[in-house]
Design an enzyme around this catalytic site. Structure first.
Site, PDB file in Angstrom:
ATOM      1  N   CYS A  39       0.836  -1.207   0.000  1.00 22.61           N
ATOM      2  CA  CYS A  39       0.000   0.000   0.000  1.00 22.61           C
ATOM      3  C   CYS A  39       0.874   1.261   0.000  1.00 22.61           C
ATOM      4  O   CYS A  39       1.710   1.465   0.892  1.00 22.61           O
ATOM      5  CB  CYS A  39      -0.921  -0.013   1.219  1.00 22.61           C
ATOM      6  N   CYS A  42       0.297   3.496   3.035  1.00 18.60           N
ATOM      7  CA  CYS A  42       0.940   2.918   4.232  1.00 18.60           C
ATOM      8  C   CYS A  42       2.426   3.267   4.266  1.00 18.60           C
ATOM      9  O   CYS A  42       2.972   3.595   5.327  1.00 18.60           O
ATOM     10  CB  CYS A  42       0.755   1.404   4.245  1.00 18.60           C
TER      11      CYS A  42
END
Length: 442
Positions: A39, A42
Site C-alpha cells: 500500500c 501505508c
C-alpha cells in the site's frame, strides 16, 4: 543518512505485532497501524508513525505504539473491523476507537492522548477552567451532580471521544458571565461565548453535541468537509483565494462570517459556515468549473449543491439565498441519481487520465498507448481476415463461372454429334488419313 537514522531509531519505538497480540493486548492501551506492505499510503505513513512512536515514548505516555501487517494476520485484522489500509485504531480494554483525522504526527498523538485518558475530565478550579478553555476552541462541560442527564452525557462521551474532549465542573468554577437557567446542564463554549443544551429545542444530546463540535465559522478543506457530513448540516462556503487580497475575495468571506455570527439562532441547526482556499477540490466534488470568488452551499448527505442565481452583494443577499434553500425555492443541482453516478465515473476516468499524462507523459503513453496498440492490431487482424475471405470467395466464384462456361458449350453427346457432322463433310481419303493420324496420336 540522517533520515535513515531517524527512521531506524523511530522504528525501535514501534512494535511489530503478531498473532500473540490478540491475547496480550488487554493489559495495555495500544495505538496500532494496520497496514499492507504493497500500500502506497501505508508507506507514506511509515515515517510519521515512527515519529509518533518516538514522541509517545519520550512524553512517558502509557499508550504503546505498534503496527501489524494486516495481510499476514488477516483474521486478527478482520476481528478489529479493518477494511482498508492504513487503518489506525486505539485499543483500550474491550473497546476499539477508529482514527479518521489527518495523518500527521501531532493530530495522531492528540487523538491518542484524548482517547486514552478518562472519558470525563474534571475541572476543579477557575484557573484550570481558563487554562483548558485557552487550549480548546470547542469545549463541552457538564455542570451538576448525579442525574440521568449525566448518565446520558457519559454515554455520548464514550461514542464521540474520538472527536472532542468532555469535561465536568461545578457551578462556582464557571466564568462570571455564565448564567444557567437550571441544573444539571450541558454547555458548549466556543466562538467567544457559550450555549446551553435544551432538550426540547435541540433534541437528542448526541445529535446536539455532534452538530456543535465545530466552530460556527471554519476554514474548510477536504477532510473537514468529510467530517461535516456526519452533522447532517448544509455547508455554506465562500470559495476564494487566500493569497488574493482584492475587495471581492475579502468581501465574500466577510459576508459568510457575519451571517455565521449574527444569524446563529436562525441557521445554526441547519447550516455550517466557512471558506475554502482555491477551487480545485470543489471543482472535483461538483464536476464543474467554478470561477472564484463565489459562494456554494453543499448538501453532503446526497451530494446536491446550490449556487446563487444572482451576485451576492451583501449579508441580506446571503440571508435571502439561505432562506430560499430552506423553503425549497432554490434550485438544487447534482445529487446521487443514476445519471450523476454515470457522470461521476466518466469524470473520474477523464481526471485520472489527465493527471497521469500531466505528471508523467511517458508513463501515460505506456499505460494507455499499449492497450490501444493491442486493440488496433486485433482490429487490423480481423479486418484483414475478412478481406482474405472475400478474395477466396471471389476466386471460388470465378472458378464456378469458368465451369459454367465449359458446360455452356454443350453436352458430350452434342459435341460428338457435332464432331460426326464435321467428319461427314470430309472426303473418304481425308477421313482415312485423319484416322491414321489419330491412331498415331493415341
Amino acid at each position: 543518512a540522517v533520515v535513515a537514522h531517524v527512521v531506524a531509531s523511530g522504528a525501535g519505538f514501534v512494535e511489530d505485532l503478531d498473532e500473540s497480540f490478540k491475547e496480550n493486548r488487554k493489559d495495555d492501551i495500544w495505538l496500532v497501524d494496520f497496514y499492507a506492505p504493497w500500500c502506497g499510503h501505508c508507506k507514506k505513513l511509515e515515517p510519521v508513525w515512527n515519529e509518533v512512536g518516538i514522541e509517545m515514548r519520550n512524553m512517558g505516555s502509557p499508550v504503546k505504539v505498534g503496527k501489524m501487517d494486516a495481510t499476514s494476520f488477516s483474521s486478527i485484522a478482520s476481528e478489529f473491523g479493518v477494511r482498508g489500509y492504513p487503518t489506525i485504531k486505539l485499543l483500550k480494554g474491550d473497546l476499539a476507537y477508529n482514527y479518521r483525522g489527518p495523518r500527521t504526527k501531532d493530530d495522531i498523538i492528540e487523538f491518542a492522548n484524548r482517547v486514552a485518558g478518562p472519558l470525563i475530565r474534571p475541572l476543579p478550579s477557575q484557573h484550570m477552567f481558563e487554562h483548558v478553555q485557552k487550549r480548546h476552541r470547542v469545549l463541552f462541560v457538564y455542570v451538576g451532580g448525579e442525574s440521568p442527564l449525566k448518565e446520558k452525557y457519559i454515554e455520548v462521551a464514550s461514542e464521540l471521544i474520538v472527536y472532542t474532549y468532555f469535561f465536568s465542573a461545578s457551578e462556582d468554577v464557571l466564568p462570571e458571565y455564565v448564567t444557567l437557567p437550571e441544573l444539571p446542564a450541558v454547555m458548549v463554549f466556543k466562538d467567544g461565548t457559550y450555549f446551553v443544551y435544551d432538550e426540547y429545542e435541540d433534541g437528542d444530546l448526541s445529535s446536539w453535541i455532534n452538530r456543535e463540535r465545530f466552530q460556527g465559522y471554519l476554514h474548510v478543506d477536504g477532510f473537514t468537509l468529510y467530517e461535516l457530513g456526519d452533522t447532517g448540516k448544509l455547508v455554506a462556503i465562500a470559495v476564494i483565494d487566500d493569497k488574493n487580497s482584492s475587495v471581492e475575495h475579502t468581501r465574500l468571506k466577510s459576508i459568510i462570517q457575519e451571517v455565521a455570527r449574527d444569524y446563529r439562532d436562525h441557521f445554526h441547526r441547519d447550516f455550517q459556515f466557512g471558506h475554502m482556499d482555491g477551487n480545485d477540490y470543489i471543482n472535483s466534488l461538483l464536476m464543474d468549473d467554478l470561477t472564484i470568488p463565489t459562494i456554494v452551499v453543499l448538501n453532503t448527505s446526497n451530494q446536491q449543491y446550490f449556487l446563487p442565481d444572482k451576485h451576492i452583494e451583501s449579508t441580506e443577499d446571503m440571508v435571502q439565498f439561505i432562506n430560499n434553500i430552506l423553503d425549497g425555492t432554490a434550485e438544487a443541482q447534482g445529487g446521487d441519481g443514476l445519471l450523476q453516478r454515470i457522470k461521476r465515473i466518466i469524470y473520474d476516468a477523464k481526471s485520472t487520465i489527465f493527471s497521469v499524462f500531466k505528471s508523467s507523459p511517458l508513463l501515460g503513453c505506456f499505460l494507455f498507448g499499449l492497450p490501444l496498440g493491442v486493440i488496433s492490431i486485433m482490429c487490423y487482424g480481423i479486418c484483414t481476415a475478412d478481406t482474405e475471405g472475400e478474395v477466396f470467395e471471389h476466386e471460388g466464384a470465378k472458378k464456378e463461372s469458368g465451369d459454367r462456361e465449359l458446360t455452356d458449350e454443350g453436352s458430350e453427346e452434342e459435341q460428338e454429334e457435332e464432331k460426326n457432322g464435321k467428319y461427314t463433310e470430309l472426303s473418304d481419303g481425308e477421313l482415312k488419313q485423319k484416322d491414321i493420324m489419330e491412331k498415331k496420336k493415341d
